[in-house]
Design a protein around this motif. Sequence first.
Motif, short mmCIF file in Angstrom:
data_model
loop_
_atom_site.label_atom_id
_atom_site.label_comp_id
_atom_site.label_asym_id
_atom_site.label_seq_id
_atom_site.Cartn_x
_atom_site.Cartn_y
_atom_site.Cartn_z
N HIS A 48 -43.64 43.48 -56.70
CA HIS A 48 -43.42 44.85 -56.63
C HIS A 48 -44.27 45.32 -55.23
CE1 HIS A 48 -41.46 46.05 -60.03
NE2 HIS A 48 -42.36 45.76 -61.07
N LEU A 49 -45.03 44.37 -54.68
CA LEU A 49 -45.72 44.45 -53.54
C LEU A 49 -44.78 44.54 -52.17
CD1 LEU A 49 -48.96 45.43 -52.83
CD2 LEU A 49 -49.00 43.12 -52.23
N PRO A 50 -44.86 45.96 -51.42
CA PRO A 50 -43.97 45.43 -50.21
C PRO A 50 -44.44 44.40 -49.42
CG PRO A 50 -44.37 47.94 -50.77
CD PRO A 50 -45.05 47.15 -51.68
N HIS A 51 -43.64 43.89 -48.51
CA HIS A 51 -44.11 43.00 -47.73
C HIS A 51 -45.42 43.20 -46.65
CE1 HIS A 51 -44.20 38.95 -45.61
NE2 HIS A 51 -43.80 39.48 -44.39
N ARG A 52 -45.08 44.43 -46.11
CA ARG A 52 -46.07 44.99 -45.20
C ARG A 52 -47.52 45.04 -45.70
NH1 ARG A 52 -42.73 49.62 -41.59
NH2 ARG A 52 -40.94 48.24 -41.37
N ARG A 53 -47.42 45.34 -46.96
CA ARG A 53 -48.89 45.45 -47.73
C ARG A 53 -49.37 44.00 -48.43
NH1 ARG A 53 -52.05 48.10 -47.12
NH2 ARG A 53 -52.70 48.83 -49.02
N GLY A 54 -48.58 43.15 -48.20
CA GLY A 54 -49.00 41.86 -48.76
C GLY A 54 -50.29 41.17 -48.01
N GLY A 55 -50.31 41.46 -46.73
CA GLY A 55 -51.25 40.89 -45.83
C GLY A 55 -52.66 41.03 -46.41
N ALA A 56 -52.90 42.12 -47.02
CA ALA A 56 -54.21 42.30 -47.55
C ALA A 56 -54.60 41.64 -48.62
CB ALA A 56 -54.44 43.95 -47.70
N ALA A 60 -57.21 38.43 -48.88
CA ALA A 60 -58.47 38.76 -49.96
C ALA A 60 -58.26 37.24 -50.82
CB ALA A 60 -58.03 39.81 -50.96
N LEU A 61 -57.14 36.80 -51.00
CA LEU A 61 -56.88 35.50 -51.84
C LEU A 61 -57.70 34.51 -50.96
CD1 LEU A 61 -55.93 33.95 -54.18
CD2 LEU A 61 -53.77 33.96 -53.08
N LEU A 62 -57.46 34.27 -49.86
CA LEU A 62 -58.10 33.26 -48.87
C LEU A 62 -59.50 33.61 -48.66
CD1 LEU A 62 -57.66 30.82 -46.71
CD2 LEU A 62 -57.18 32.70 -44.91
N VAL A 90 -58.79 40.07 -60.76
CA VAL A 90 -59.29 41.36 -60.07
C VAL A 90 -57.90 41.58 -58.94
CG1 VAL A 90 -60.81 42.20 -58.21
CG2 VAL A 90 -61.50 40.96 -60.20
N LEU A 91 -57.56 40.64 -58.34
CA LEU A 91 -56.41 41.19 -57.51
C LEU A 91 -55.03 41.59 -58.10
CD1 LEU A 91 -56.50 37.99 -54.90
CD2 LEU A 91 -57.01 40.47 -54.35
N TYR A 97 -52.72 48.82 -59.41
CA TYR A 97 -53.10 50.13 -59.03
C TYR A 97 -52.37 50.54 -57.77
CZ TYR A 97 -56.02 53.63 -57.06
OH TYR A 97 -56.54 54.64 -56.43
N GLU A 98 -52.03 49.42 -56.92
CA GLU A 98 -51.45 49.72 -55.67
C GLU A 98 -50.00 50.15 -55.85
OE1 GLU A 98 -50.83 49.91 -51.64
OE2 GLU A 98 -52.62 50.07 -52.78
N VAL A 99 -49.46 49.52 -56.75
CA VAL A 99 -48.05 49.78 -56.59
C VAL A 99 -47.41 50.85 -57.50
CG1 VAL A 99 -47.22 47.45 -56.06
CG2 VAL A 99 -47.58 48.09 -58.52
#
Length: 360
Positions: A48-56, A60-62, A90-91, A97-99
């Motif tokens: 559900h996360l837009p591609h532009r918001r996936g960077g964060a 965080a995962l890295l 947690v992610l 929460y974000e979507v």
Amino acid sequence: MSMVPAGEFCGHCGAHLTRGDAFRHGAFAAVPSEPVVHLSIVSTLFPHLPHRRGGAFRWALLAGSVAVVILAALHLFAPATIAAVFLLPVLYLLYLYEVEVYESEPWLLIGATMVAGAVLGYAFTTLTGEGVSRLAISGDSGANVLIAGVIIPIVAQALMLVGPLFLYFVRSRMREPLDGLTFGAASALGFTLAMTLTAIWPLLAGPLVGSGSPLDWALRLLSAGILLMLINAGTTSVVTASIWLRRYDLRPSSRGWPASIFATVAVAVGAQIILGILTVVVPDLVLQVAVRGVVAVALLMYVRLVIHESLLVEGALHEIGPDAACPECHRIVPTMLFCPACGVARAAAKQTRMHSAEPS
């Protein structure tokens, strides 16, 4: 008769019109800028996360993975363990929460998936841990393979499905396949978190600075924390997505076999048994991590295929709504099941908190 607005993609079925590709292998339905066969944890488990918001989330995962390695190198094994097992859960909570997908009933969702999964994971590990240890000490390899390698993984997989199936029956309005995928992944992450914490609790209660090889610990945490989380989330989410798809799909004859309940259950159970037997019969840590890594990658690819097929199934509903901004590409297009401009499935492209807060 419905009209198909001009665009690169069909707004009804999602087909790539300019290439004549109905399956659109080069444009993943949840994130059209990526092909279907593409290794990405974020766009696969967070569809559900837009591609532009996936960077964060990727950063965080890295960063979390690097933190685990650094803490292990400093012999801070207890903090490294906490970082490893809490990273993905947690992610995932931040993603929910974000979507804003389930904002009306967030506690029901979290309670029936992550919390229920955690409770079952704790109970399961507490009840089976001592028996598995005794079996390993007894030297009965046949019984050990059967119980620890086959029966216990199957039971664990079944328990990870309990919470999502509860939601399936009590919240029928949450009917889209991505709902099932989300519930399955959340339940598996909660189950794996509790299972891992219960198994390693003596370590967490010990001294802050531990002894042992940092490399061995880093590999163990990578395997037991991140890889096992991905595997369990993958096996559970494909099964729940296929169950939800069975209720949602108006054209069962057009559904491919990879997204069928039989196929997803077979893949999930097969993966759990293979890894269960591997843990029993293969003592080499590096080989265990390597095999788990391969299985995790294969499952992520399969999850993407199931998501893609599930979203394309929505083309049975031919409706055209008013012009609106696409949540993915932000172009003004008719509101349809797929964006005619970028091809994203509307079921996957949800408004995020940041985007919904932007002034119009």
